[in-house]
Scaffold this motif. Sequence first.
Motif, PDB file in Angstrom:
ATOM      1  N   PHE A  40       0.848  -1.192   0.000  1.00 61.56           N
ATOM      2  CA  PHE A  40       0.000   0.000   0.000  1.00 61.56           C
ATOM      3  C   PHE A  40       0.881   1.240   0.000  1.00 61.56           C
ATOM      4  N   ILE A  41       0.676   2.127  -0.966  1.00 66.62           N
ATOM      5  CA  ILE A  41       1.473   3.348  -1.023  1.00 66.62           C
ATOM      6  C   ILE A  41       0.687   4.479  -0.373  1.00 66.62           C
ATOM      7  N   SER A  93      -2.249   8.196 -10.597  1.00 61.74           N
ATOM      8  CA  SER A  93      -2.265   7.286  -9.446  1.00 61.74           C
ATOM      9  C   SER A  93      -3.591   6.540  -9.366  1.00 61.74           C
ATOM     10  N   ILE A  94      -4.683   7.266  -9.639  1.00 60.67           N
ATOM     11  CA  ILE A  94      -6.016   6.647  -9.560  1.00 60.67           C
ATOM     12  C   ILE A  94      -6.247   5.696 -10.736  1.00 60.67           C
ATOM     13  N   THR A  96      -3.988   3.908 -12.078  1.00 63.27           N
ATOM     14  CA  THR A  96      -3.184   2.709 -11.846  1.00 63.27           C
ATOM     15  C   THR A  96      -3.564   2.168 -10.453  1.00 63.27           C
ATOM     16  N   HIS A  97      -2.625   2.030  -9.503  1.00 69.10           N
ATOM     17  CA  HIS A  97      -2.978   1.332  -8.263  1.00 69.10           C
ATOM     18  C   HIS A  97      -2.231   1.895  -7.076  1.00 69.10           C
ATOM     19  N   MET A  98      -2.940   2.091  -5.962  1.00 69.44           N
ATOM     20  CA  MET A  98      -2.257   2.473  -4.725  1.00 69.44           C
ATOM     21  C   MET A  98      -2.132   1.266  -3.807  1.00 69.44           C
ATOM     22  N   ASP A  99      -2.909   0.210  -4.089  1.00 62.73           N
ATOM     23  CA  ASP A  99      -2.767  -1.049  -3.350  1.00 62.73           C
ATOM     24  C   ASP A  99      -2.492  -2.176  -4.334  1.00 62.73           C
ATOM     25  N   LEU A 100      -1.825  -3.205  -3.861  1.00 64.04           N
ATOM     26  CA  LEU A 100      -1.456  -4.346  -4.695  1.00 64.04           C
ATOM     27  C   LEU A 100      -1.372  -5.557  -3.770  1.00 64.04           C
TER      28      LEU A 100
ATOM     29  N   ILE B  94      -2.086  -2.812 -17.178  1.00 65.13           N
ATOM     30  CA  ILE B  94      -1.779  -1.891 -16.075  1.00 65.13           C
ATOM     31  C   ILE B  94      -2.953  -0.952 -15.792  1.00 65.13           C
ATOM     32  N   LEU B  95      -3.682  -0.557 -16.841  1.00 64.29           N
ATOM     33  CA  LEU B  95      -4.847   0.318 -16.636  1.00 64.29           C
ATOM     34  C   LEU B  95      -6.029  -0.434 -16.015  1.00 64.29           C
ATOM     35  N   ASP B  99      -4.408  -8.029 -10.041  1.00 59.35           N
ATOM     36  CA  ASP B  99      -4.864  -8.662  -8.806  1.00 59.35           C
ATOM     37  C   ASP B  99      -6.303  -8.230  -8.542  1.00 59.35           C
TER      38      ASP B  99
ATOM     39  N   LEU C  50      -8.912   5.981  -3.831  1.00 57.06           N
ATOM     40  CA  LEU C  50      -8.190   6.750  -2.828  1.00 57.06           C
ATOM     41  C   LEU C  50      -7.828   8.053  -3.509  1.00 57.06           C
ATOM     42  N   HIS C  97     -11.475   1.216  -9.555  1.00 56.72           N
ATOM     43  CA  HIS C  97     -11.349   0.020  -8.707  1.00 56.72           C
ATOM     44  C   HIS C  97     -12.678  -0.383  -8.092  1.00 56.72           C
ATOM     45  N   SER C 101      -7.771  -2.708  -0.900  1.00 60.30           N
ATOM     46  CA  SER C 101      -7.265  -3.312   0.342  1.00 60.30           C
ATOM     47  C   SER C 101      -6.382  -2.321   1.063  1.00 60.30           C
ATOM     48  N   PRO C 103      -4.056  -1.383   4.638  1.00 58.71           N
ATOM     49  CA  PRO C 103      -3.463  -1.904   5.870  1.00 58.71           C
ATOM     50  C   PRO C 103      -4.145  -1.257   7.082  1.00 58.71           C
ATOM     51  N   GLN C 115      -4.635  11.088   1.965  1.00 60.26           N
ATOM     52  CA  GLN C 115      -5.506  10.089   1.335  1.00 60.26           C
ATOM     53  C   GLN C 115      -6.881   9.988   1.998  1.00 60.26           C
TER      54      GLN C 115
END
Lengths: 135, 135, 135
Positions: A40-41, A93-94, A96-100, B94-95, B99, C50, C97, C101, C103, C115
């Motif tokens: 998580f970023i 950022s939105i 793509t992904h802030m969580d993985l 990626i877009l 997961d 986010l 999304h 997920s 943390p 965020q």
Amino acid sequence: MVIQEQIRIQTRGRNTYNITGEVSEAIGRAGIETGICQLFIQHTSASLILCENADPSVRTDLERIMSRLVPDGDPIFDHTLEGPDDMPAHVRSILTHMDLSLPISQGRPALGTWQGIYLWEHRTHPHQRNVTLTL
Amino acid sequence: MVIQEQIRIQTRGRNTYNITGEVSEAIGRAGIETGICQLFIQHTSASLILCENADPSVRTDLERIMSRLVPDGDPIFDHTLEGPDDMPAHVRSILTHMDLSLPISQGRPALGTWQGIYLWEHRTHPHQRNVTLTL
Amino acid sequence: MVIQEQIRIQTRGRNTYNITGEVSEAIGRAGIETGICQLFIQHTSASLILCENADPSVRTDLERIMSRLVPDGDPIFDHTLEGPDDMPAHVRSILTHMDLSLPISQGRPALGTWQGIYLWEHRTHPHQRNVTLTL
């Protein structure tokens, strides 16, 4: 069992940074054989992606297409306080992904042969970025 | 309790493939009542999406808009080793998502009425794709 | 330990809705100190993001760029049964999304300073939306 740790990455401005090694090491340290690794970023202008890890031109092409989809300095943006890359960084950022979330198998992230984990810095200036790993 | 299994999908080239049945069966086999089902595709040119499952035109429209946003054979791309759909397949992945985490309720994936789980093959040629399920 | 609950959000049509408070309260009620909070929206025309939580113009700019990337009433769309915003709502949801997920650290969602967790309603009309939290 839940283990949490922080990875700190000092970026040199807009670019992709391979963090696969840092993530694999954290999983190794935790000694988890099978499970889930959640990344998580904690920022809104940098993101996490899984990307082809063999040919660097994949990542320069990625940068080009993203710059076309969400151009810096686009006149439709009002939120320009921190410069022409400010709002595009949020949008990128939105999109793509802030969580993985990654599966862990045999004590390692179960990535495909060509998958690498990258932090994508979207701001043109260097930033200190924080990623939380939960295992 | 962690259970992990592989789903293998043979695609017939660029298209969306409904894998909701395979995922539901794996959850059923595991006998988990409440929890999380984590899906992960081990490739960088195919992805996982949740999509409307009733009208097939949703998925053909999706293909059209994606082809406009990230066109095959776009001259801005350098990474064209495997053909005009090579780099677009990476960008599309990626877009969207490699997961996907789903809640499990009452022994089933807690999807909305209109949600189906699809593997989206982005390459024009058929490929064997591997998805890891962690429950 | 797995705890699951539902958050219901009544939207007033296309817009972003801050649900950070609801999520934090659910984590507090569960009494979990360290772990993962999984959010899942059971719809295909609204999503979870986010986003920067300080300047509201970030979210109006986000709306503008998305409306340009995926315009309402675009003639390439066949799936228009529920109006010009029907198919764009599906595409916007897939480009952002449906799962998220986070943390959990010290009993709270470990978000960065800027965020916020938002539900993004993509349909122009009001809808009742359901988000499943799994802790």
